[in-house]
Design an enzyme around this catalytic site. Structure first.
Site, short mmCIF file in Angstrom:
data_model
loop_
_atom_site.label_atom_id
_atom_site.label_comp_id
_atom_site.label_asym_id
_atom_site.label_seq_id
_atom_site.Cartn_x
_atom_site.Cartn_y
_atom_site.Cartn_z
N SER A 1 0.79 -1.23 0.00
CA SER A 1 0.00 0.00 0.00
C SER A 1 0.83 1.28 0.00
CB SER A 1 -0.95 0.02 1.20
OG SER A 1 -2.01 -0.89 0.99
N LYS B 1 0.28 3.45 -2.98
CA LYS B 1 -0.93 4.25 -3.20
C LYS B 1 -0.67 5.74 -3.39
CE LYS B 1 -3.90 0.93 -0.81
NZ LYS B 1 -4.58 0.59 0.46
N TYR C 1 -3.43 -2.63 -10.35
CA TYR C 1 -3.25 -2.33 -8.93
C TYR C 1 -2.51 -3.45 -8.21
CZ TYR C 1 -4.40 -1.98 -3.99
OH TYR C 1 -4.31 -1.95 -2.63
N TYR D 1 -4.30 4.91 8.07
CA TYR D 1 -5.59 4.28 8.31
C TYR D 1 -6.20 4.76 9.62
CZ TYR D 1 -3.72 1.31 4.60
OH TYR D 1 -3.17 0.85 3.44
N VAL E 1 1.34 -3.54 4.02
CA VAL E 1 1.28 -4.81 4.76
C VAL E 1 2.48 -5.70 4.47
CG1 VAL E 1 -1.23 -4.77 4.94
CG2 VAL E 1 -0.15 -5.91 2.99
#
Length: 425
Positions: A64, A67, A189, A241, A259
């Protein structure tokens, strides 16, 4: 004298090395097989200088942390209006893989959650999924300063277990937030998440953002300043998050976790940090990675509210006042990056000089880490058979009664006279 900063990194890594909290991301089978003990931190200044500690050669998948970079590339290539029509900028208060959109606009709430990241991947230029992915890969490589590659095993593992992301992609298409085939957007992605990086790659990518979109090593501009500003703003409010509020208050730097165990942190105008430790907490953030960043922020004074004027903390001038004696005039707020810059400049010059005089009367403020680093400079010079002292008439940097009080003078002339007397000139 770079060993002073190196010592900080080594000590912080050692402090948290024995922590075994958290667990591997076992919902992606390939990630459950990594060595949980891997641990590394890298720090790159915006002039390109890198500090490393731990397992910095270990490669892991970016996950991630991809992103914000794909979001930035979408803003750069498609434009703000096109991206804003598909992706919001608000925090969610939900898990990163939640199957949800804004109830009013039907757009993903931000680009740091999976829904927003899939939408961003769909905005890449290119007539085929491969062409769109290559655009992303080339951009990431330009930010990292080397050619990056995909971990095919992790890619296949994620693709085989990505039912939730597939549901998100089809949901976005149903709301008109995704053009074309949802499976193609999802494939782009998934591949971007499987790109291999090291902690140093992350630090270099972070420092590219810290320098306003220009890679500090290559000098290549990869993003505009406006895109970087928007990207860092979304990272600051959404990048960690459900733990973002705690992160902003305790660490105070835009960041993004993955992660795979990576953590990227940016201090605009100054530095980028990359950390690797694969054990994750319940929000999907690296446990030891977060601890390292908290320690770095606290010890080096990196919280963005503490360093608003740090960019002014530079060497204003240098001059030789006698054979082998050089004066460095500092000004502004002398915090970590300013002290690091000054000491590294002294180290680079040290072959040509015997005595260093730091003239700090133009310094407005300093903190504990800067004072400690200046004291360490004197010890490093002494070990090399050289000498260092401060001109600090207002005791801005070193207070009266401190351990280094004997080498603090009120004027350059006073310092020079004392130096020449000690050296019998």
């Amino acid at each position: 004298m770079a060993e002073l900063v190196q010592r900080y990194l080594d000590e912080i890594l050692a402090e948290h090395r024995d922590s075994t909290e958290g667990r591997l991301a076992d919902y992606i089978p390939e990630l459950a097989t990594v060595d949980p003990s891997g641990f590394a931190v890298s720090l790159q200044l915006t002039d390109g200088f890198v500090y490393e500690s731990g397992d910095t050669a270990t490669e892991f998948t970016i996950q991630s942390i991809s992103k914000p970079f794909t979001y930035a590339l979408a803003l750069e290539r498609a434009g703000f209006d096109a991206v804003d029509a598909r992706i919001g900028v608000e925090p969610t208060g939900e898990a990163f893989n939640e199957i949800s959109v804004d109830h009013r606009t039907k757009a993903p709430k931000n680009a740091m959650i999976n829904a927003g990241a899939i939408a961003a991947a769909s905005l890449m230029p290119g007539s085929t999924p491969q062409a769109r992915f290559e655009c992303i890969l080339d951009f990431y490589s330009a930010c990292a300063g080397r050619t990056l590659e995909v971990d095919e095993d992790v890619y296949r593992s994620e693709k085989a277990t990505g039912s939730r992301n597939r549901a998100i992609a089809y949901m976005l298409q149903s709301f008109g937030m995704l053009d074309g085939d949802p499976d193609e957007a999802l494939d782009v992605y998934t591949r971007q998440c499987a790109i291999r990086v090291t902690s140093t790659d992350l630090a270099r990518m972070a420092s590219t953002l810290a320098r306003g979109g220009r890679n500090p090593q290559s000098g290549q501009r990869v993003l505009s300043g406006a895109v970087v500003q928007r990207t860092l703003a979304v990272m600051m409010t959404c990048g960690m998050y459900d733990a973002t509020g705690n992160w902003v208050s305790s660490v105070g730097m835009p960041a993004k976790s993955g992660v795979g165990g990576g953590l990227l942190t940016v201090l605009p105008g100054q530095l980028g940090i990359g950390v690797y430790s694969p054990r994750l907490d319940d929000t999907g953030n690296s446990v030891r990675g977060a601890k390292v960043c908290r320690s770095l922020s606290a010890r080096l004074g990196l919280h963005f509210l503490s360093v608003s004027r740090e960019s002014r903390s530079i060497i204003r001038a240098t001059r030789d006042v006698a054979a082998g004696v050089r004066v460095y005039e500092l000004h502004g707020d002398l915090l970590f990056t300013g002290a690091e810059q000054a000491l590294r400049t002294v180290e680079e010059d040290s072959a040509d000089i015997e005595v260093v005089i730091l003239e700090v009367s133009g310094v407005d403020d300093s903190n504990d880490v800067a004072r400690s680093m200046l004291a360490g400079m004197r010890e490093s010079l002494r070990r090399a058979g050289k000498e260092g002292c401060l001109v600090d008439p207002d005791r801005t940097v070193l207070t009266a009664g401190s351990a280094s009080d004997a080498v603090v003078y009120s004027t350059v002339e006073e310092a020079l006279a004392a130096v020449l007397d000690r050296r019998g000139r």
